[in-house]
Design a protein around this motif. Structure first.
Motif, PDB file in Angstrom:
ATOM      1  N   GLU A  72       0.888  -1.226  -0.052  1.00  0.00           N
ATOM      2  CA  GLU A  72      -0.024   0.072   0.026  1.00  0.00           C
ATOM      3  C   GLU A  72       1.073   1.355   0.041  1.00  0.00           C
ATOM      4  O   GLU A  72       0.672   2.113  -0.821  1.00  0.00           O
ATOM      5  CB  GLU A  72      -0.950  -0.058   1.287  1.00  0.00           C
ATOM      6  N   ALA A  73       1.731   1.350   0.912  1.00  0.00           N
ATOM      7  CA  ALA A  73       2.540   2.356   0.980  1.00  0.00           C
ATOM      8  C   ALA A  73       3.458   2.811  -0.351  1.00  0.00           C
ATOM      9  O   ALA A  73       3.665   3.709  -0.981  1.00  0.00           O
ATOM     10  CB  ALA A  73       3.523   2.369   2.050  1.00  0.00           C
ATOM     11  N   GLN A  74       4.175   1.355  -0.893  1.00  0.00           N
ATOM     12  CA  GLN A  74       4.647   1.676  -2.404  1.00  0.00           C
ATOM     13  C   GLN A  74       3.765   2.012  -3.487  1.00  0.00           C
ATOM     14  O   GLN A  74       3.967   3.005  -4.176  1.00  0.00           O
ATOM     15  CB  GLN A  74       5.139   0.203  -2.761  1.00  0.00           C
ATOM     16  N   CYS A  75       2.482   1.468  -3.374  1.00  0.00           N
ATOM     17  CA  CYS A  75       1.419   2.017  -4.431  1.00  0.00           C
ATOM     18  C   CYS A  75       1.226   3.436  -4.574  1.00  0.00           C
ATOM     19  O   CYS A  75       1.140   4.278  -5.419  1.00  0.00           O
ATOM     20  CB  CYS A  75       0.204   1.349  -4.275  1.00  0.00           C
ATOM     21  N   ARG A  76       0.985   4.037  -3.105  1.00  0.00           N
ATOM     22  CA  ARG A  76       0.794   5.558  -3.043  1.00  0.00           C
ATOM     23  C   ARG A  76       1.872   6.243  -3.454  1.00  0.00           C
ATOM     24  O   ARG A  76       1.819   7.309  -4.184  1.00  0.00           O
ATOM     25  CB  ARG A  76       0.284   5.749  -1.558  1.00  0.00           C
ATOM     26  N   THR A 104       5.658  -7.373  -8.610  1.00  0.00           N
ATOM     27  CA  THR A 104       6.392  -8.593  -8.283  1.00  0.00           C
ATOM     28  C   THR A 104       5.935  -9.752  -7.482  1.00  0.00           C
ATOM     29  O   THR A 104       6.429 -10.891  -7.521  1.00  0.00           O
ATOM     30  CB  THR A 104       7.987  -8.279  -7.573  1.00  0.00           C
ATOM     31  N   ASN A 105       4.663  -9.632  -7.058  1.00  0.00           N
ATOM     32  CA  ASN A 105       3.962 -10.578  -6.307  1.00  0.00           C
ATOM     33  C   ASN A 105       2.477 -10.570  -6.416  1.00  0.00           C
ATOM     34  O   ASN A 105       1.617  -9.670  -5.711  1.00  0.00           O
ATOM     35  CB  ASN A 105       4.116 -10.590  -4.815  1.00  0.00           C
ATOM     36  N   MET A 106       1.973 -10.883  -7.729  1.00  0.00           N
ATOM     37  CA  MET A 106       0.606 -10.617  -8.078  1.00  0.00           C
ATOM     38  C   MET A 106      -0.406 -11.401  -7.134  1.00  0.00           C
ATOM     39  O   MET A 106      -1.517 -10.681  -6.716  1.00  0.00           O
ATOM     40  CB  MET A 106       0.337 -11.337  -9.424  1.00  0.00           C
ATOM     41  N   LYS A 107      -0.138 -12.502  -6.688  1.00  0.00           N
ATOM     42  CA  LYS A 107      -0.904 -13.384  -5.842  1.00  0.00           C
ATOM     43  C   LYS A 107      -1.212 -12.457  -4.623  1.00  0.00           C
ATOM     44  O   LYS A 107      -2.398 -12.441  -4.189  1.00  0.00           O
ATOM     45  CB  LYS A 107      -0.227 -14.897  -5.545  1.00  0.00           C
ATOM     46  N   ASP A 108      -0.231 -11.826  -3.812  1.00  0.00           N
ATOM     47  CA  ASP A 108      -0.515 -11.310  -2.566  1.00  0.00           C
ATOM     48  C   ASP A 108      -0.586  -9.983  -2.704  1.00  0.00           C
ATOM     49  O   ASP A 108      -1.624  -9.323  -1.671  1.00  0.00           O
ATOM     50  CB  ASP A 108       0.883 -11.624  -1.647  1.00  0.00           C
ATOM     51  N   ASP A 109      -0.381  -9.156  -3.701  1.00  0.00           N
ATOM     52  CA  ASP A 109      -0.513  -7.792  -3.908  1.00  0.00           C
ATOM     53  C   ASP A 109      -1.429  -7.263  -4.684  1.00  0.00           C
ATOM     54  O   ASP A 109      -1.796  -6.050  -4.547  1.00  0.00           O
ATOM     55  CB  ASP A 109       0.794  -7.044  -4.011  1.00  0.00           C
ATOM     56  N   PHE A 110      -2.240  -8.003  -5.587  1.00  0.00           N
ATOM     57  CA  PHE A 110      -3.015  -7.642  -6.465  1.00  0.00           C
ATOM     58  C   PHE A 110      -4.294  -6.981  -5.913  1.00  0.00           C
ATOM     59  O   PHE A 110      -4.847  -5.748  -6.227  1.00  0.00           O
ATOM     60  CB  PHE A 110      -3.512  -8.677  -7.573  1.00  0.00           C
ATOM     61  N   LYS A 111      -4.950  -7.559  -5.125  1.00  0.00           N
ATOM     62  CA  LYS A 111      -6.248  -6.993  -4.325  1.00  0.00           C
ATOM     63  C   LYS A 111      -5.728  -5.666  -3.679  1.00  0.00           C
ATOM     64  O   LYS A 111      -6.804  -4.563  -3.889  1.00  0.00           O
ATOM     65  CB  LYS A 111      -6.518  -8.060  -3.228  1.00  0.00           C
ATOM     66  N   TYR A 113      -3.529  -3.511  -4.304  1.00  0.00           N
ATOM     67  CA  TYR A 113      -3.012  -2.630  -5.498  1.00  0.00           C
ATOM     68  C   TYR A 113      -4.312  -2.069  -6.195  1.00  0.00           C
ATOM     69  O   TYR A 113      -4.349  -0.929  -6.596  1.00  0.00           O
ATOM     70  CB  TYR A 113      -2.042  -3.333  -6.449  1.00  0.00           C
ATOM     71  N   ASN A 114      -5.057  -3.067  -6.374  1.00  0.00           N
ATOM     72  CA  ASN A 114      -6.307  -2.655  -7.107  1.00  0.00           C
ATOM     73  C   ASN A 114      -7.082  -1.736  -6.595  1.00  0.00           C
ATOM     74  O   ASN A 114      -7.813  -0.975  -7.272  1.00  0.00           O
ATOM     75  CB  ASN A 114      -6.862  -3.919  -7.679  1.00  0.00           C
ATOM     76  N   ARG A 115      -7.574  -2.108  -5.025  1.00  0.00           N
ATOM     77  CA  ARG A 115      -8.208  -1.291  -4.239  1.00  0.00           C
ATOM     78  C   ARG A 115      -7.512   0.196  -4.402  1.00  0.00           C
ATOM     79  O   ARG A 115      -8.413   1.280  -4.574  1.00  0.00           O
ATOM     80  CB  ARG A 115      -8.236  -1.585  -2.776  1.00  0.00           C
ATOM     81  N   ILE A 116      -6.269   0.505  -4.152  1.00  0.00           N
ATOM     82  CA  ILE A 116      -5.618   1.728  -4.211  1.00  0.00           C
ATOM     83  C   ILE A 116      -5.770   2.476  -5.455  1.00  0.00           C
ATOM     84  O   ILE A 116      -5.975   3.639  -5.634  1.00  0.00           O
ATOM     85  CB  ILE A 116      -4.202   1.551  -3.715  1.00  0.00           C
ATOM     86  N   TYR A 117      -5.271   1.605  -6.750  1.00  0.00           N
ATOM     87  CA  TYR A 117      -5.683   2.130  -7.926  1.00  0.00           C
ATOM     88  C   TYR A 117      -6.939   2.912  -8.019  1.00  0.00           C
ATOM     89  O   TYR A 117      -7.017   3.689  -8.793  1.00  0.00           O
ATOM     90  CB  TYR A 117      -5.350   0.885  -8.879  1.00  0.00           C
ATOM     91  N   ALA A 118      -7.950   1.924  -7.740  1.00  0.00           N
ATOM     92  CA  ALA A 118      -9.365   2.601  -7.933  1.00  0.00           C
ATOM     93  C   ALA A 118      -9.568   4.149  -7.167  1.00  0.00           C
ATOM     94  O   ALA A 118     -10.421   4.745  -7.727  1.00  0.00           O
ATOM     95  CB  ALA A 118     -10.353   1.686  -7.397  1.00  0.00           C
ATOM     96  N   GLU A 119      -8.875   4.136  -6.045  1.00  0.00           N
ATOM     97  CA  GLU A 119      -8.757   5.461  -5.446  1.00  0.00           C
ATOM     98  C   GLU A 119      -8.139   6.546  -6.362  1.00  0.00           C
ATOM     99  O   GLU A 119      -8.834   7.567  -6.466  1.00  0.00           O
ATOM    100  CB  GLU A 119      -7.913   5.651  -4.079  1.00  0.00           C
ATOM    101  N   TYR A 120      -7.170   6.069  -6.851  1.00  0.00           N
ATOM    102  CA  TYR A 120      -6.421   7.450  -7.360  1.00  0.00           C
ATOM    103  C   TYR A 120      -7.082   7.599  -8.975  1.00  0.00           C
ATOM    104  O   TYR A 120      -6.835   8.565  -9.482  1.00  0.00           O
ATOM    105  CB  TYR A 120      -5.012   6.762  -7.587  1.00  0.00           C
TER     106      TYR A 120
END
Length: 152
Positions: A72-76, A104-111, A113-120
């Motif tokens: 989350e911190a990296q996405c932001r 680098t980790n779709m399985k653990d990070d996609f959900k 990342y996708n939530r934060i992406y939707a915010e931005y």
């Protein structure tokens, strides 16, 4: 001059490199962005902070490998870096038209990342491709490659 050479010369006249000290320094010989006509092509952008090698949310082992990270911190941070480069280039967040995301980790990070992406990206929904890759050149979990327009 052949037509091909004239096209190349014309293309070079309408192309410019853009770099800013408000974004993290590139890790190689490339600009933050390149403007061609009314299009802006951003080089891969990660979450490092400008002026440092600090990566938000990353804890490294003594050998420099990733011990723990907060996606989350990296996405932001990476989204903020993209915004900074866009604005320094004369474009804006709303002008993004295409985003390629490397995780680098779709399985653990996609959900997350996708939530934060939707915010931005709630108000601007560029085309998007998300790809899982083995690693990135620095100890980060996400990098974006973007294309935007520039209003003249």
């Amino acid at each position: 001059m052949t037509e091909s050479n004239a096209e190349q010369l014309s293309s070079k006249k309408h192309s410019s490199k853009i770099s800013t000290d408000k974004a993290p320094a590139p890790v190689g010989l490339y600009p933050h962005a390149r403007k061609v006509g009314n299009l802006l092509f951003l080089s891969g952008v990660g979450p490092r902070q400008a002026g440092t090698t600090d990566i938000p949310g990353v804890t490294l082992n003594e050998d420099g490998t990733i011990k723990a990270y907060d996606i989350e911190a990296q996405c932001r941070s990476v989204f903020d870096n993209i915004r900074t480069i866009l604005e320094a280039s004369g474009s804006s967040w709303m002008n993004l038209v295409d985003v390629t995301v490397f995780l680098t980790n779709m399985k653990d990070d996609f959900k997350t990342y996708n939530r934060i992406y939707a915010e931005y990206f709630a108000d601007n929904q560029p085309c998007r491709t998300t790809i899982e890759i083995n690693c990135l050149p620095t100890p980060i979990a996400i990098e974006l490659k973007c294309i935007a327009t520039i209003d003249d």
